[in-house]
Write a protein that holds these residues in place. Structure first.
Motif, PDB file in Angstrom:
ATOM      1  N   LYS A 183       0.834  -1.205   0.000  1.00  0.00           N
ATOM      2  CA  LYS A 183       0.000   0.000   0.000  1.00  0.00           C
ATOM      3  C   LYS A 183       0.868   1.255   0.000  1.00  0.00           C
ATOM      4  O   LYS A 183       0.563   2.239  -0.692  1.00  0.00           O
ATOM      5  CB  LYS A 183      -0.935  -0.006   1.216  1.00  0.00           C
ATOM      6  N   THR A 186       2.250   2.182  -3.391  1.00  0.00           N
ATOM      7  CA  THR A 186       1.267   2.480  -4.446  1.00  0.00           C
ATOM      8  C   THR A 186       1.050   3.992  -4.463  1.00  0.00           C
ATOM      9  O   THR A 186       0.607   4.571  -3.471  1.00  0.00           O
ATOM     10  CB  THR A 186      -0.060   1.735  -4.163  1.00  0.00           C
ATOM     11  N   LYS A 188      -0.043   7.706  -6.790  1.00  0.00           N
ATOM     12  CA  LYS A 188      -0.845   8.249  -7.898  1.00  0.00           C
ATOM     13  C   LYS A 188      -0.288   9.602  -8.306  1.00  0.00           C
ATOM     14  O   LYS A 188       0.374  10.276  -7.505  1.00  0.00           O
ATOM     15  CB  LYS A 188      -2.297   8.394  -7.460  1.00  0.00           C
ATOM     16  N   PRO A 194      -2.823   6.019 -11.461  1.00  0.00           N
ATOM     17  CA  PRO A 194      -1.743   5.269 -10.809  1.00  0.00           C
ATOM     18  C   PRO A 194      -0.386   5.559 -11.439  1.00  0.00           C
ATOM     19  O   PRO A 194      -0.266   5.641 -12.664  1.00  0.00           O
ATOM     20  CB  PRO A 194      -2.118   3.809 -11.042  1.00  0.00           C
ATOM     21  N   THR A 196       2.656   4.198  -9.592  1.00  0.00           N
ATOM     22  CA  THR A 196       3.337   2.938  -9.246  1.00  0.00           C
ATOM     23  C   THR A 196       2.390   2.080  -8.416  1.00  0.00           C
ATOM     24  O   THR A 196       1.474   2.598  -7.772  1.00  0.00           O
ATOM     25  CB  THR A 196       4.602   3.177  -8.400  1.00  0.00           C
ATOM     26  N   PHE A 197       2.640   0.782  -8.465  1.00  0.00           N
ATOM     27  CA  PHE A 197       1.893  -0.142  -7.613  1.00  0.00           C
ATOM     28  C   PHE A 197       2.877  -0.827  -6.666  1.00  0.00           C
ATOM     29  O   PHE A 197       4.030  -1.071  -7.032  1.00  0.00           O
ATOM     30  CB  PHE A 197       1.164  -1.184  -8.448  1.00  0.00           C
ATOM     31  N   GLY A 198       2.353  -1.169  -5.483  1.00  0.00           N
ATOM     32  CA  GLY A 198       3.235  -1.748  -4.480  1.00  0.00           C
ATOM     33  C   GLY A 198       3.618  -3.195  -4.728  1.00  0.00           C
ATOM     34  O   GLY A 198       4.693  -3.633  -4.333  1.00  0.00           O
ATOM     35  N   ALA A 247      -3.585  -2.164  -4.411  1.00  0.00           N
ATOM     36  CA  ALA A 247      -2.123  -2.055  -4.344  1.00  0.00           C
ATOM     37  C   ALA A 247      -1.446  -2.904  -5.412  1.00  0.00           C
ATOM     38  O   ALA A 247      -0.220  -2.988  -5.462  1.00  0.00           O
ATOM     39  CB  ALA A 247      -1.641  -2.480  -2.960  1.00  0.00           C
ATOM     40  N   GLU A 248      -2.248  -3.563  -6.259  1.00  0.00           N
ATOM     41  CA  GLU A 248      -1.722  -4.382  -7.340  1.00  0.00           C
ATOM     42  C   GLU A 248      -2.434  -3.989  -8.629  1.00  0.00           C
ATOM     43  O   GLU A 248      -3.643  -3.739  -8.598  1.00  0.00           O
ATOM     44  CB  GLU A 248      -1.980  -5.877  -7.050  1.00  0.00           C
TER      45      GLU A 248
END
Lengths: 428, 291
Positions: A183, A186, A188, A194, A196-198, A247-248
């Motif tokens: 989380k 992640t 924005k 978005p 990046t994602f965690g 988070a994905e």
């Protein structure tokens, strides 16, 4: 007269078509054929191994057949079925149980028993276990390994997080921490899109690594049990990671590599140890590895490929020598220590200072690899693995595509479909 | 050698090719459809493969339904689109050849490459199609992830091919419509629509019929785009018949079952084509010279 002429033509045609097939080499050497697929770097190294073995043996020459991975299985199956398979070939373990059951492969136990230079105890027991069929040895494990967590250290630093490896060393690396990390990484942009994602966990069967780490089972008494107990808990965790915590990346965000670990837009990625050489080449960020968190009763997931000998091989002794060479210390050091492709099957290589020593390039935490293998369990791959897997994966698509939020119901239905497939007689 | 034997010699390469590469495999697959065969073991099972497909296998019916629905929507839309485009490109305007080339070009793109491009266009979050729809206030559609939208996505994608060979055939047909008939209709006061409806269309009906038959056969054999873009998903929503057949034969190695599927498809296509031929008597006009 006419019949004689016809026979002559047929003979000529047969000679033309079969010219070159199984012709003994002009230099009188024994030729054995070896077939494999892989990355260009790995294949270049394997070609070197073939040449080195041929040079050392003197009287044996290895002909290396390289086949693109997309065509490999079909080619191999057709060669096996037509009894033209190479003496030695590599088989992805997903396909090994279905092929070994058809008596395509040479039983290695007698060769092992007669060879004092080969000791099963030199290898991790789990690697030997994978090559067994009905208690007999048919395959020597190669390109073996387990999924680990690859993490982007740049994104960790930006989020002000400590390295997961450090937490794991202190025994603080849990699935709750994993979620917190996912989380936190992640992010924005100003428009709310978005950036990046965690985390990311690619589709089934990668999800099996998480199921094992949660302490879940994939099959019980010959039936798929992915909608039950810890397995269902793991699947729910993965669903919530994507759709509750966001988070994905979802399927469309992950499509076309828009958000990929290689591209530096994912904080943590669960992937095989074998991707290390590729990451070393493409990653433009700082990265490293750590094991998956493990719940009580949890294990790691391991899988390799099998080096097998064709049951039709005319030179089993020479082929065995080559198989031994390909799983010998010298070869494993080059493939797994220098190139860092996958994980050694030999304990002396895996525990050697050379393997564990951190080099100039990541990964620096090689003990994470060792830990995963030491705690690893094989997948329950049978001859019907791909059949029920296709059905199960298709069944859980609505869940992981976000078209339903009914985790339990979707898992139950997918499990029912997978078991219905298994209930049908094999082959029909 | 007798004179007429030379004929057989000249057709021999084709005849041998047909027997070895078409008739032989067809008969073999008919034989295999009554067996359980995985390239290793072969057991005779009679009509069990057919029975299971028609009465037990839920994916068989789903794949057949999805394929038929795709054909029902994509063929009329595609044929109408190609005809409309051909009519436009038949107009004598400046840059006519340039337009024709431009509209034909998409069909030159390899199927795999165009499937990858469409995968981008259909992307829920960043795809051009959803961005375009967003300008009109429509919410983002999960074209390839939501099983209810997957089939419309494939139908939409099929329109990519309206400028291809089908359009060229229509264009050739349009150029065969005699100017004298069009002039006579004009002198009689027929509007452009009436001229198209009562002169062009009847004369074009054999071409239209040909394109319909070929379009149906092509649509029912849809494979590449689904194989590349979705692999049959989500939840079998794009598991078209040919894709399911391929996966059965070459991923699961159930050669007997796949052979039975191939023969069922053959019978279906034969029936559809026969119905089309029967129906064509009512609307296809073949111009014959009266003697």
């Amino acid at each position: 007269m006419r019949a004689g002429r016809l026979a002559g033509w047929i003979g000529l045609a047969a000679a033309v078509f079969t010219a070159g097939c199984d012709a003994p080499p002009a230099d009188g050497k024994i030729e054995i054929r070896y077939m494999a697929w892989g990355t260009p770097q790995q294949l270049a190294l394997e070609k070197q191994f073939c040449e080195e073995f041929s040079r050392k043996q003197g009287r044996v020459r290895v002909k290396f057949i390289q086949v693109p991975s997309s065509a490999y299985l079909n080619k191999m199956i057709l060669m096996l079925a037509s009894r033209t398979a190479p003496d030695v070939m590599r088989v992805d373990h997903y396909n090994f149980p279905s092929l070994v059951a058809k008596d395509y492969f040479y039983r290695l136990d007698d060769l092992v028993a007669a060879d004092k230079s080969y000791r099963k105890t030199d290898y991790f027991p789990v690697t030997i276990e994978e090559g067994l069929y009905q208690g007999d040895l048919y395959g020597l494990n190669v390109l073996f390994g387990a999924p680990v967590i690859y993490y982007n250290k740049d994104l960790l630093r930006a989020a002000g997080l400590e390295e997961p490896y450090a937490l794991w060393k202190r025994g603080e690396w849990t699935w709750d921490t994993y979620l917190r990390y996912a989380k936190a990484m992640t992010t924005k942009d100003a428009k709310g899109k978005p950036r990046t994602f965690g985390a990311t966990v690619t589709a089934f069967p990668f999800q099996c690594a998480v199921i094992y780490a949660f302490g879940g089972e994939i099959m019980k008494d010959g039936r798929v049990c992915l909608a039950e107990g810890k397995a269902a808990e793991a699947m729910r965790f993965l669903y919530e990671l994507r759709f509750v915590h966001k988070a994905e990346p979802n399927a469309s965000q992950a499509a076309n590599s828009l958000f990929s670990f290689d591209g530096g837009k994912i904080g943590m990625n669960i992937d095989w140890m074998g991707v290390t050489p590729r990451l070393r080449e493409v990653a433009k960020f700082d990265w490293d590895v750590c094991p998956l968190p493990m719940k009580p009763g949890g294990t790691a997931m391991v899988k390799g490929n099998q080096l097998v000998m064709s049951a039709e091989s005319k030179h089993p002794k020479e082929a065995w020598e080559f198989m031994k060479f390909m799983t010998g210390r010298e070869t494993e050091e080059k493939l797994y220590v220098q190139m860092r492709r996958c994980f050694p099957t030999r304990k002396d290589v895996a525990y050697s200072p050379e393997y564990l020593r951190s080099g100039d390039q990541p990964p620096h935490h090689l003990d994470a690899f060792v830990y995963e293998v030491e705690h690893g369990r094989t997948l329950p791959i049978t001859s019907r693995w791909s059949e029920w897997n296709t059905e199960f994966s298709s069944g859980i698509e609505p869940l992981f595509n976000g078209t339903t939020a009914d985790v339990d119901g979707t898992l139950r239905e997918a499990e029912r479909r997978a078991n219905a497939t298994l209930a049908v007689q094999e082959g029909l | 050698m007798k004179h007429h034997h030379w004929g057989y010699v000249f057709i021999a390469p084709w005849l041998i090719g047909f027997l070895v590469f078409t008739a032989g495999p067809m008969l073999t697959s008919l034989f295999l459809s009554f067996q359980v065969y995985d390239l290793h073991r072969m057991d005779y099972v009679g009509v069990e493969n057919y029975r299971r497909l028609l009465t037990v296998d839920p994916i068989f019916w789903k794949s057949l339904r999805v394929t038929m629905l795709y054909a029902v929507f994509s063929v009329p839309l595609g044929v109408a689109g190609s005809l409309a485009l051909a009519v436009l490109l038949n107009q004598k305007v400046a840059g006519q050849y340039l337009f024709r080339t431009m509209f034909y070009m998409p069909s030159l793109v390899p199927a795999v490459a165009s499937a990858l491009v469409w995968q981008w266009l259909f992307n829920t979050d960043n795809g051009a199609l959803n961005q375009f729809l967003g300008w009109f206030g429509f919410p983002a559609v999960a074209w390839l992830q939501n099983e209810h939208w997957t089939l419309p996505a494939f139908v939409l994608m099929s329109l990519w091919g309206i400028g291809g060979a089908r359009m060229v055939i229509f264009l050739a047909g349009l150029q065969g419509v005699p100017d004298s008939l069009m002039e006579a209709a004009t002198l009689d006061g027929a509007s452009p629509w009436r001229r198209f409806r009562n002169v062009t269309l009847p004369l074009l009906s054999p071409v239209l019929f040909f394109n319909l038959v070929m379009g149906c056969i092509g649509a029912i054999q849809i494979f590449t785009s689904a194989y590349v873009m979705t692999g049959g998903g989500p939840n079998n929503a794009s598991r078209f018949y040919a894709l399911y057949l391929f996966q059965t034969a070459f991923e699961q190695f159930k050669i007997g079952k796949a052979s039975a599927m191939a023969w069922i498809l053959f019978v279906i296509l034969l029936a559809i084509t026969a119905i089309q031929f029967y129906g064509s008597r009512r609307w296809v006009y073949y111009e014959r010279s009266s003697s």
